[in-house]
Scaffold this active site. Structure first.
Site, PDB file in Angstrom:
ATOM      1  N   ASP A 160      18.579  15.307 -25.375  1.00 28.83           N
ATOM      2  CA  ASP A 160      18.655  15.299 -24.095  1.00 28.83           C
ATOM      3  C   ASP A 160      17.167  15.416 -23.630  1.00 28.83           C
ATOM      4  O   ASP A 160      16.391  16.226 -23.898  1.00 28.83           O
ATOM      5  CB  ASP A 160      19.088  16.925 -23.575  1.00 28.83           C
ATOM      6  CG  ASP A 160      19.219  17.216 -22.310  1.00 28.83           C
ATOM      7  OD1 ASP A 160      18.520  16.578 -21.515  1.00 28.83           O
ATOM      8  OD2 ASP A 160      19.464  18.581 -21.810  1.00 28.83           O
ATOM      9  N   ARG A 168       5.564  26.831 -17.461  1.00 32.48           N
ATOM     10  CA  ARG A 168       5.619  25.463 -17.714  1.00 32.48           C
ATOM     11  C   ARG A 168       5.087  24.618 -16.945  1.00 32.48           C
ATOM     12  O   ARG A 168       5.258  24.825 -15.632  1.00 32.48           O
ATOM     13  CB  ARG A 168       7.285  25.200 -17.877  1.00 32.48           C
ATOM     14  CG  ARG A 168       8.035  26.197 -18.888  1.00 32.48           C
ATOM     15  CD  ARG A 168       9.449  25.686 -18.668  1.00 32.48           C
ATOM     16  NE  ARG A 168      10.363  26.135 -17.072  1.00 32.48           N
ATOM     17  CZ  ARG A 168      11.236  25.650 -16.863  1.00 32.48           C
ATOM     18  NH1 ARG A 168      11.948  24.617 -17.513  1.00 32.48           N
ATOM     19  NH2 ARG A 168      11.667  25.957 -15.682  1.00 32.48           N
ATOM     20  N   GLU A 195      16.614  19.152 -27.147  1.00 32.21           N
ATOM     21  CA  GLU A 195      15.793  18.755 -26.459  1.00 32.21           C
ATOM     22  C   GLU A 195      14.728  18.501 -27.402  1.00 32.21           C
ATOM     23  O   GLU A 195      14.240  19.271 -28.158  1.00 32.21           O
ATOM     24  CB  GLU A 195      15.251  19.652 -25.434  1.00 32.21           C
ATOM     25  CG  GLU A 195      16.326  20.302 -24.404  1.00 32.21           C
ATOM     26  CD  GLU A 195      16.183  21.654 -23.995  1.00 32.21           C
ATOM     27  OE1 GLU A 195      15.315  21.635 -22.745  1.00 32.21           O
ATOM     28  OE2 GLU A 195      16.533  22.627 -24.320  1.00 32.21           O
ATOM     29  N   LYS A 222      16.637  14.099 -14.274  1.00 31.40           N
ATOM     30  CA  LYS A 222      15.244  14.673 -13.394  1.00 31.40           C
ATOM     31  C   LYS A 222      14.363  13.373 -13.407  1.00 31.40           C
ATOM     32  O   LYS A 222      14.499  13.009 -12.241  1.00 31.40           O
ATOM     33  CB  LYS A 222      14.942  15.631 -14.371  1.00 31.40           C
ATOM     34  CG  LYS A 222      15.767  17.261 -14.495  1.00 31.40           C
ATOM     35  CD  LYS A 222      14.798  18.049 -15.203  1.00 31.40           C
ATOM     36  CE  LYS A 222      15.724  19.469 -15.303  1.00 31.40           C
ATOM     37  NZ  LYS A 222      15.746  20.115 -13.987  1.00 31.40           N
ATOM     38  N   GLN A 250      13.770  16.180 -19.061  1.00 28.40           N
ATOM     39  CA  GLN A 250      12.298  16.646 -18.596  1.00 28.40           C
ATOM     40  C   GLN A 250      11.266  15.679 -19.619  1.00 28.40           C
ATOM     41  O   GLN A 250      10.197  15.497 -18.894  1.00 28.40           O
ATOM     42  CB  GLN A 250      12.112  18.087 -18.835  1.00 28.40           C
ATOM     43  CG  GLN A 250      12.944  18.971 -17.995  1.00 28.40           C
ATOM     44  CD  GLN A 250      12.652  20.199 -17.908  1.00 28.40           C
ATOM     45  OE1 GLN A 250      11.360  20.688 -18.281  1.00 28.40           O
ATOM     46  NE2 GLN A 250      13.553  21.239 -17.844  1.00 28.40           N
ATOM     47  N   TRP A 298      18.562  24.723 -23.205  1.00 24.52           N
ATOM     48  CA  TRP A 298      19.118  24.602 -21.820  1.00 24.52           C
ATOM     49  C   TRP A 298      19.733  23.271 -21.632  1.00 24.52           C
ATOM     50  O   TRP A 298      18.552  22.235 -21.571  1.00 24.52           O
ATOM     51  CB  TRP A 298      18.128  24.998 -20.891  1.00 24.52           C
ATOM     52  CG  TRP A 298      18.793  25.115 -19.393  1.00 24.52           C
ATOM     53  CD1 TRP A 298      19.179  23.934 -18.793  1.00 24.52           C
ATOM     54  CD2 TRP A 298      18.840  26.196 -18.716  1.00 24.52           C
ATOM     55  NE1 TRP A 298      19.756  24.549 -17.588  1.00 24.52           N
ATOM     56  CE2 TRP A 298      19.297  25.695 -17.410  1.00 24.52           C
ATOM     57  CE3 TRP A 298      18.396  27.462 -18.704  1.00 24.52           C
ATOM     58  CZ2 TRP A 298      19.612  26.721 -16.385  1.00 24.52           C
ATOM     59  CZ3 TRP A 298      18.729  28.255 -17.845  1.00 24.52           C
ATOM     60  CH2 TRP A 298      19.371  27.883 -16.587  1.00 24.52           C
TER      61      TRP A 298
END
Length: 445
Positions: free
Chosen positions: A243, A406, A210, A272, A246, A137
């Site tokens: 990326d 999560r 990610e 984020k 998070q 994502w």
């Protein structure tokens, strides 16, 4: 009657809002502070996802509140060709935290930073093919959406030309196995790039990844994988984009997740956690790549590029992370949380796996039986029960992706709050299982 049942509020929401994915939670949130959000009845709800995985310092951290107030009085937004001290100061701070990635571009959202990174990679390499993981994502816009494979691909027309994917490594459900049944990620990676080579038109520009695939189900890249992936990119003249929307700014127990592996990407994107809940993102790269991009006319001129208000917030976030030793705290509390969740795994057969790093963990809810398939229905019941008991715990609700919670609480969460969350999870599993048939489903012997 609960004030959350305000018919006028929900009628107006239904009449005037465009729904953008999943269902809204049945609560009206009036305020937030620390590790809690508060609904219309002023009921505290423990926030185990840091808002949208972003409120790294919890809600309404005093330093963030004062920074916003002070900066908005000075200058919040400028013509995009103007520079302010917070922008240059933040770029300098970021460069010191990630040696080798000396140049930064400050933007607003994660998708925007990934758009810029992909655009830069295409320009610098002169190529157009972008490879990503099959459960990735990276955003809901343009090139970022084309590199997003976990959801949202059907019904929107063709993706960007040259969009390619490889399987994400999954220790819990390995596709390639060693003799002992463990994941043989190296064989899987070799096989995947053989397929990429057979599909490529000879124009491979970049791989975007990610370090821990979040929406894909908290799938962590195994030790050694990142170095092998970068080597695959080098062999093909590709750039490696990481990326860390998070995983960045301490959440995994390192300032950046890639630092555990000692592998620096060619381009790093942050969002984020960098703004701790406010819209701030960054693209970081080497001086060499930036110079090449500039010489070739790199253009990413947006309305809120280099805005001073979010940059000042980013500086405050880095100050708090350093002053409160939150990187170390993420390691310590992450180990405590992992141990607590692992005890639930030992107790309940429906808890198939606990995985992740630092304060970014996943709990996979599975069905009994040999296959141990994801149990989307039970997961949804557990989430509903948790919210009813005062815990907001996100389970991926998109079609085909459910079954994995999560869990990413603020790095400022207390040990008592962490234990409260674990207790509510346990109670919610008990309640969710009680609604299923058969007493044997409740706990493992």
């Amino acid at each position: 009657m609960s004030k959350n049942l305000d018919r006028g509020f929900w009628a107006s929401a239904e009449k005037h809002l465009i729904r953008y994915g999943g269902r809204f939670e049945p609560a009206i949130i009036e305020r937030a502070e620390g590790s809690f959000v508060y609904d219309a009845d002023d009921r505290p709800i423990l926030d185990f996802t840091s808002g949208q995985m972003s409120a790294l310092l919890g809600h309404a951290h005093p330093k963030i509140v004062s920074t916003v107030s002070r900066q908005v009085e000075k200058v919040a937004h400028l013509f995009s060709g103007m520079l302010s001290r917070p922008v240059v100061d933040l770029a300098e701070r970021l460069a010191a935290l990630a040696p080798g990635l000396d140049r930064s571009l400050l933007l607003s959202t994660g998708a925007e930073s990934n758009e810029a990174a992909i655009r830069m990679a295409k320009l610098v390499t002169g190529r157009h093919e972008i490879v990503a993981f099959s459960k990735s994502w990276h955003g809901m816009t343009g090139a970022a959406a084309s590199a997003t494979y976990s959801a949202g691909r059907k019904g929107y027309g063709p993706a960007a030309v040259g969009s390619l994917a490889i399987p994400a490594p999954n220790n819990f459900r390995p596709r390639f196995k060693h003799a002992d049944g463990s994941l043989d990620w190296r064989t899987e990676l070799n096989d995947a790039f053989n397929l990429i080579d057979s599909q490529s038109m000879g124009s491979l520009a970049a791989f975007i990844a990610e370090p821990i695939l979040s929406s894909g189900g908290i799938l962590e890249l195994p030790r050694g994988y990142l170095a092998a992936l970068k080597q695959k990119c080098r062999e093909r003249g590709m750039l490696l984009i990481l990326d860390e929307a998070q995983t960045g700014i301490g959440r995994t127990g390192d300032m950046f997740a890639f630092q555990r592996d000692g592998v620096t990407p060619d381009i790093l994107t942050l969002s984020k956690t960098l703004g701790a809940g406010l819209p701030l993102s960054a693209v970081m790269t080497t001086a060499e790549i930036e110079e090449t991009a500039h010489d070739k006319g790199f253009l990413f001129y947006t309305t809120h590029v280099s805005d001073p208000l979010p940059a000042a917030v980013g500086l405050a976030v880095l100050d708090v992370v350093e002053e409160e030793r939150l990187v170390e705290r993420a390691r310590y509390l992450g180990a405590r949380l992992f141990d607590g969740l692992s005890r639930l795994k030992q107790r309940y057969e429906c808890v198939g796996d606990v995985r992740g790093r630092g304060l970014m963990l996943g709990v996979e809810i599975v069905k009994n039986g040999e296959r141990r398939d994801p149990d989307h229905e039970l997961g949804a019941r557990i989430a509903t029960e948790a919210l009813r008991r005062g815990l907001s715990m996100n389970i991926v609700k998109l079609a085909g992706m459910g079954g994995v919670f999560r869990i990413a609480p603020p790095l400022t969460i207390s040990e008592e709050e962490l234990d409260l969350g674990l207790r509510i999870i346990s109670e919610s599993i008990e309640s969710g299982l009680a609604a299923t048939a058969g007493p044997s489903s409740i706990a493992a012997e």
